[in-house]
Design a protein around this motif. Structure first.
Motif, PDB file in Angstrom:
ATOM      1  N   GLU A  10       0.839  -1.201   0.000  1.00  0.00           N
ATOM      2  CA  GLU A  10       0.000   0.000   0.000  1.00  0.00           C
ATOM      3  C   GLU A  10       0.877   1.256   0.000  1.00  0.00           C
ATOM      4  O   GLU A  10       1.782   1.399   0.823  1.00  0.00           O
ATOM      5  CB  GLU A  10      -0.899   0.007   1.236  1.00  0.00           C
ATOM      6  N   ARG A  33      -2.363 -13.199  -0.159  1.00  0.00           N
ATOM      7  CA  ARG A  33      -3.630 -12.559  -0.507  1.00  0.00           C
ATOM      8  C   ARG A  33      -4.572 -13.643  -1.024  1.00  0.00           C
ATOM      9  O   ARG A  33      -4.158 -14.509  -1.793  1.00  0.00           O
ATOM     10  CB  ARG A  33      -3.423 -11.514  -1.610  1.00  0.00           C
ATOM     11  N   SER A  38      -4.644  -6.873  -8.283  1.00  0.00           N
ATOM     12  CA  SER A  38      -4.558  -5.537  -7.719  1.00  0.00           C
ATOM     13  C   SER A  38      -4.870  -4.508  -8.785  1.00  0.00           C
ATOM     14  O   SER A  38      -4.544  -4.699  -9.955  1.00  0.00           O
ATOM     15  CB  SER A  38      -3.144  -5.293  -7.170  1.00  0.00           C
ATOM     16  N   ARG A  72     -12.053  -9.267   4.437  1.00  0.00           N
ATOM     17  CA  ARG A  72     -11.543  -8.105   3.699  1.00  0.00           C
ATOM     18  C   ARG A  72     -12.518  -6.939   3.813  1.00  0.00           C
ATOM     19  O   ARG A  72     -12.115  -5.789   3.984  1.00  0.00           O
ATOM     20  CB  ARG A  72     -11.275  -8.466   2.236  1.00  0.00           C
ATOM     21  N   GLN A  73     -13.803  -7.251   3.739  1.00  0.00           N
ATOM     22  CA  GLN A  73     -14.820  -6.212   3.860  1.00  0.00           C
ATOM     23  C   GLN A  73     -14.768  -5.577   5.260  1.00  0.00           C
ATOM     24  O   GLN A  73     -14.841  -4.353   5.402  1.00  0.00           O
ATOM     25  CB  GLN A  73     -16.200  -6.787   3.588  1.00  0.00           C
ATOM     26  N   ARG A  76     -11.695  -3.282   5.437  1.00  0.00           N
ATOM     27  CA  ARG A  76     -11.907  -2.009   4.731  1.00  0.00           C
ATOM     28  C   ARG A  76     -12.790  -1.059   5.531  1.00  0.00           C
ATOM     29  O   ARG A  76     -12.627   0.158   5.454  1.00  0.00           O
ATOM     30  CB  ARG A  76     -12.523  -2.258   3.353  1.00  0.00           C
ATOM     31  N   ALA A  77     -13.708  -1.617   6.317  1.00  0.00           N
ATOM     32  CA  ALA A  77     -14.612  -0.802   7.133  1.00  0.00           C
ATOM     33  C   ALA A  77     -13.989  -0.431   8.484  1.00  0.00           C
ATOM     34  O   ALA A  77     -14.637   0.222   9.300  1.00  0.00           O
ATOM     35  CB  ALA A  77     -15.925  -1.547   7.347  1.00  0.00           C
ATOM     36  N   THR A  80     -11.364  -4.141  12.664  1.00  0.00           N
ATOM     37  CA  THR A  80     -10.205  -5.032  12.773  1.00  0.00           C
ATOM     38  C   THR A  80     -10.502  -6.279  13.594  1.00  0.00           C
ATOM     39  O   THR A  80     -10.095  -7.379  13.220  1.00  0.00           O
ATOM     40  CB  THR A  80      -9.004  -4.270  13.369  1.00  0.00           C
ATOM     41  N   TYR A 117      -1.537  -6.409   0.983  1.00  0.00           N
ATOM     42  CA  TYR A 117      -1.683  -5.017   0.561  1.00  0.00           C
ATOM     43  C   TYR A 117      -1.430  -4.032   1.705  1.00  0.00           C
ATOM     44  O   TYR A 117      -0.709  -3.051   1.555  1.00  0.00           O
ATOM     45  CB  TYR A 117      -3.096  -4.797  -0.004  1.00  0.00           C
ATOM     46  N   GLU A 118      -2.027  -4.268   2.854  1.00  0.00           N
ATOM     47  CA  GLU A 118      -2.046  -3.335   3.985  1.00  0.00           C
ATOM     48  C   GLU A 118      -0.638  -2.899   4.396  1.00  0.00           C
ATOM     49  O   GLU A 118       0.228  -3.737   4.627  1.00  0.00           O
ATOM     50  CB  GLU A 118      -2.751  -4.000   5.170  1.00  0.00           C
ATOM     51  N   CYS A 124      -3.029  -6.020   9.930  1.00  0.00           N
ATOM     52  CA  CYS A 124      -3.177  -6.881   8.752  1.00  0.00           C
ATOM     53  C   CYS A 124      -3.170  -8.355   9.160  1.00  0.00           C
ATOM     54  O   CYS A 124      -2.558  -8.730  10.161  1.00  0.00           O
ATOM     55  CB  CYS A 124      -2.030  -6.610   7.774  1.00  0.00           C
TER      56      CYS A 124
END
Length: 144
Positions: A10, A33, A38, A72-73, A76-77, A80, A117-118, A124
């Motif tokens: 990222e 992943r 990506s 993952r959703q 993103r929100a 954690t 990604y993170e 992560c």
């Protein structure tokens, strides 16, 4: 003690990312992943493995060690704790156990890095994975 690197891409260019791996002496990138695609140029599976190969770094994608879609959703929100619970369940699957054995074997033999990604390793899933790997083998975790 053998290092076990973790790295997120990222905010990095492909050249910056590859330079960090080379500077650390990584010779195997373990992509953890669930989806090795990506929107960032150069970080999808085929392009990334080719760029790594040009720098003398091998590539291994272990999809079962990735975070499921619901995790993952949640990540993103910003949820954690929810992501961590979902990922903990994922790590208990037979497919993840097989992939974990592969990752451990590879990391015990090579200077390996876990990829996601993170950028912030502590939030992560790769940090959770590294912790689980430490339960089974002796590594020094180094977040790049």
């Amino acid at each position: 003690m053998r290092p076990l690197f973790t790295i997120g891409y990222e905010g990095k260019t492909l050249d910056e990312f590859l330079g960090e791996l080379q500077a650390a002496g990584v010779d195997l990138l373990i992509d953890v992943r669930a989806v090795a695609a990506s929107r960032r140029p150069g970080f999808s599976k085929t392009a990334l493995s080719g760029a790594l190969r040009e720098r003398g770094i091998d590539y291994l994608h272990l999809r079962p060690l990735g975070t499921p879609a619901a995790g993952r959703q949640a990540a993103r929100a910003g949820r954690t704790a929810e992501m961590r619970a979902i990922y903990a369940d994922q790590l208990e699957t037979p497919e993840a156990e097989i992939a974990m054995v592969q990752a451990l074997g590879a990391a015990e033999e090579r200077r390996a890095a876990l990829l996601c990604y993170e950028k912030d390793a502590p939030v992560c899933h790769r940090a959770m994975l590294a912790e689980r790997m430490l339960d089974r083998a002796s590594f020094e975790v180094v977040n790049l």
